[in-house]
Design a protein around this motif. Structure first.
Motif, mmCIF file in Angstrom:
data_model
loop_
_atom_site.group_PDB
_atom_site.id
_atom_site.type_symbol
_atom_site.label_atom_id
_atom_site.label_comp_id
_atom_site.label_asym_id
_atom_site.label_seq_id
_atom_site.Cartn_x
_atom_site.Cartn_y
_atom_site.Cartn_z
ATOM 1 N N GLU A 90 0.756 -1.258 -0.121
ATOM 2 C CA GLU A 90 -0.091 0.037 -0.008
ATOM 3 C C GLU A 90 0.950 1.171 -0.030
ATOM 4 O OE1 GLU A 90 -3.744 1.787 0.121
ATOM 5 O OE2 GLU A 90 -3.018 -0.217 -0.345
ATOM 6 N N LYS A 91 1.866 1.035 0.756
ATOM 7 C CA LYS A 91 2.927 2.371 0.775
ATOM 8 C C LYS A 91 3.293 2.546 -0.633
ATOM 9 C CE LYS A 91 5.423 5.211 3.485
ATOM 10 N NZ LYS A 91 4.468 6.172 4.534
ATOM 11 N N ILE A 92 3.886 1.560 -1.381
ATOM 12 C CA ILE A 92 4.691 1.427 -2.639
ATOM 13 C C ILE A 92 3.493 1.968 -3.892
ATOM 14 C CG2 ILE A 92 5.792 0.347 -4.348
ATOM 15 C CD1 ILE A 92 7.040 -1.373 -2.292
ATOM 16 N N LEU A 93 2.442 1.040 -3.433
ATOM 17 C CA LEU A 93 1.652 1.607 -4.664
ATOM 18 C C LEU A 93 0.070 1.550 -4.087
ATOM 19 C CD1 LEU A 93 0.968 2.026 -7.996
ATOM 20 C CD2 LEU A 93 0.008 -0.499 -7.835
ATOM 21 N N PRO A 94 -0.351 2.867 -3.562
ATOM 22 C CA PRO A 94 -1.622 3.348 -2.887
ATOM 23 C C PRO A 94 -2.840 2.688 -3.813
ATOM 24 C CG PRO A 94 -0.293 4.907 -2.743
ATOM 25 C CD PRO A 94 0.521 4.159 -3.672
ATOM 26 N N SER A 95 -3.778 2.012 -3.140
ATOM 27 C CA SER A 95 -4.902 1.363 -3.718
ATOM 28 C C SER A 95 -5.815 2.734 -4.336
ATOM 29 C CB SER A 95 -5.679 0.423 -2.732
ATOM 30 O OG SER A 95 -6.109 0.914 -1.566
ATOM 31 N N THR A 96 -5.836 3.622 -3.714
ATOM 32 C CA THR A 96 -6.660 4.940 -3.950
ATOM 33 C C THR A 96 -6.303 5.472 -5.219
ATOM 34 O OG1 THR A 96 -5.120 6.575 -2.605
ATOM 35 C CG2 THR A 96 -7.245 5.328 -1.748
ATOM 36 N N ASN A 97 -5.063 5.310 -5.715
ATOM 37 C CA ASN A 97 -4.641 5.709 -7.111
ATOM 38 C C ASN A 97 -4.442 4.726 -8.293
ATOM 39 O OD1 ASN A 97 -4.341 8.039 -5.397
ATOM 40 N ND2 ASN A 97 -2.262 7.737 -5.162
ATOM 41 N N SER A 98 -4.262 3.639 -7.687
ATOM 42 C CA SER A 98 -4.098 2.562 -8.877
ATOM 43 C C SER A 98 -4.834 1.347 -8.488
ATOM 44 C CB SER A 98 -2.346 2.177 -8.764
ATOM 45 O OG SER A 98 -1.637 3.532 -9.059
ATOM 46 N N GLU A 99 -4.763 0.359 -9.650
ATOM 47 C CA GLU A 99 -5.306 -0.853 -9.126
ATOM 48 C C GLU A 99 -4.509 -1.760 -8.731
ATOM 49 O OE1 GLU A 99 -7.810 -4.551 -11.809
ATOM 50 O OE2 GLU A 99 -6.948 -2.504 -13.033
ATOM 51 N N ILE A 100 -4.761 -2.743 -7.881
ATOM 52 C CA ILE A 100 -4.151 -3.668 -7.155
ATOM 53 C C ILE A 100 -4.201 -5.194 -7.454
ATOM 54 C CG2 ILE A 100 -3.327 -2.110 -5.238
ATOM 55 C CD1 ILE A 100 -5.306 -3.150 -3.505
ATOM 56 N N TYR A 101 -3.269 -5.799 -7.016
ATOM 57 C CA TYR A 101 -3.376 -7.170 -7.441
ATOM 58 C C TYR A 101 -3.063 -8.142 -6.397
ATOM 59 C CZ TYR A 101 -3.563 -5.083 -12.087
ATOM 60 O OH TYR A 101 -4.100 -4.101 -13.283
#
Length: 482
Positions: free
Chosen positions: A289-300
């Protein structure tokens, strides 16, 4: 022809599948830090998550004894109820104290998993142990993988809010709650309620997890299982042992088990590595979440958890075809693979790319599952079923004790309360230290064997020299007489 083991096995499989079917689990941290709960990273990582570790540690030993005393079924019902309370709170509450209470109930649910893995051995004949163990553990693994995959598909394809994943997880727990009520009540247990005329250590244990695919569930899996002694000539009447007798018996078995250097070596690795493993999987989502926030990008996250679970099972399965003398190369293997784990965790925290992080996590879990499978076989190889249960329980307890210390110092806001990146750097250093410990142990074994070999050779030389002197002396005597 009736098969009395079939009904309880089917009920346990249903229960295990729906308990493990948790579509929200790969997205728990984004859910807590998202708009539904609106908690900060510090609240989630440093104040809420540590309560699971603390409650699990405190409850493990009392639950271990209560499970045996109550004969499993009531504890299974408590576990099912704990899951429901956990997910009701997850759906309803938002405050930090309420979330800490949630973690307590989840710790209770985790500690009572011992009832699930031990119940079957009290109602099934020894000839069916392997079959029912394989079914129950495989279904649990399937439930976890299917749950993660379902959650990812709903999020990525269906654009479903994470809140609804929590509702689905709650519904699954409610379905699971029904199954334990229909299970038959066992007439005996491992320690308190024993069969009269049985011999505690009469049977030699054949590894319950003879399939490495099954053994991968030792992850949090990992650990947390009981067996029951294979007994011959059992009478139908049971006897009850008091708490003091049980504790004395456990202590005597503990001393005898850990007097084996081989068992001690693998147990030390088990405890040290499981401590670090639990820390990494508990806080990996916070790192993602710190590297790629779920509010800004799609997560897998769901795909990653599914792949890592199945790949870990595959790695554990493959190891059964590898012929290695673990008595000779065990410490070196533990050193090398612990080093691989350390590198994986180090890459997760230093190369702040989500795909590198995902890949390293998958490799991390697969490596751990492979090694924990080998450790399971090595520890259980020559243990009776009762001691098998004791050793894995003790190893898990020590792992939790170490994890608690690590959590208090590194994670908890009452301690250092470090940033998630610093935490993972410490975890990478921790696994590096584990690798160093077993490298030293391997060198020590090599030196010890060489010294032992030199002493043996020296002894053989002395013996040979003595024999030659005897032969020469006899020959000289013959010459003199002639």
């Amino acid at each position: 022809m009736s098969q009395p083991w079939l009904c309880p096995t089917v009920l346990l499989c249903i229960y295990g599948f729906f308990c493990s079917y948790r579509p929200l689990e790969p997205f728990l941290t984004p859910f807590l830090m998202g708009p539904d709960k609106n908690l900060t990273e510090k609240m989630v990582v440093n104040e809420i998550y540590p309560f699971w570790t603390y409650s699990y540690l405190v409850l493990l030993f009392p639950v271990f004894l209560a499970t045996d005393y109550l004969r499993y079924k009531p504890v299974l019902i408590v576990q099912a109820a704990s899951f429901i309370v956990t997910y009701v709170l997850l759906v309803k509450v938002r405050s930090v104290p309420s979330m800490q209470l949630l973690e307590f109930f989840f710790g209770l649910a985790t500690a009572t998993e011992v009832a699930y893995y031990s119940y079957i051995y009290s109602v099934v004949e020894p000839s069916h142990y392997q079959k029912v163990t394989g079914l129950c553990r495989s279904v649990t693994l399937l439930g976890s993988a299917v749950g993660s995959l379902t959650g990812q598909i709903l999020v990525s394809v269906g654009q479903v809010r994470l809140f609804y994943l929590s509702v689905i997880t709650l519904v699954s727990s409610c379905v699971a709650f029904v199954a334990p009520w229909f299970l038959p009540m066992p007439s005996k247990s491992l320690f308190f309620h024993q069969i009269e005329g049985s011999s505690q250590d009469e049977a030699t244990h054949e590894p319950m997890n003879s399939s490495p695919l099954i053994s991968t569930l030792e992850d949090s899996e990992s650990n947390r299982q009981l067996g029951a002694d294979k007994r011959t000539g059992l009478k139908k009447r049971t006897s009850s042992a008091g708490l003091l007798e049980v504790l004395k018996m456990l202590w005597a078995d503990f001393l005898q088990c850990y007097s084996s250097s081989t068992l001690l070596t693998w147990s030390v690795w088990w405890a040290l590595s499981t401590c670090g493993y639990l820390q990494v999987i508990n806080y990996a989502q916070a790192l993602w979440e710190k590297i790629l926030p779920s509010t800004n990008s799609e997560i897998y996250n769901g795909y990653v958890e599914t792949i890592s679970t199945l790949l870990g099972a595959l790695a554990a399965f493959v190891v059964s075809f590898v012929k290695v003398s673990w008595a000779v190369w065990g410490e070196l293997a533990l050193c090398i693979f612990s080093g691989v784990i350390a590198v994986c965790v180090y890459l997760m925290v230093t190369i702040k790319n989500i795909w590198v992080c995902y890949t390293s996590y998958v490799l991390f879990r697969a490596t751990y599952m492979l090694l924990i499978t080998i450790a399971t076989f090595q520890i259980a190889a020559n243990l009776s079923m009762k001691r098998y249960a004791l050793v894995f329980g003790v190893n898990t307890f020590i792992a939790l004790l170490l994890q608690t210390l690590l959590t208090v110092i590194v994670v908890d806001s009452a301690g250092l309360g470090l940033d998630i990146f610093l935490q993972f750097f410490i975890y990478a250093s921790y696994f590096t230290a584990v690798a160093a410990i077993f490298f030293i142990a391997w060198l020590y074994k090599i030196v010890k064997r060489r010294r032992s070999g030199d002493q043996t050779d020296s002894g053989l030389n002395v013996l040979a020299s003595t024999e030659v002197d005897t032969v020469v002396s006899k020959d000289m005597r013959h010459v003199t007489e002639a």
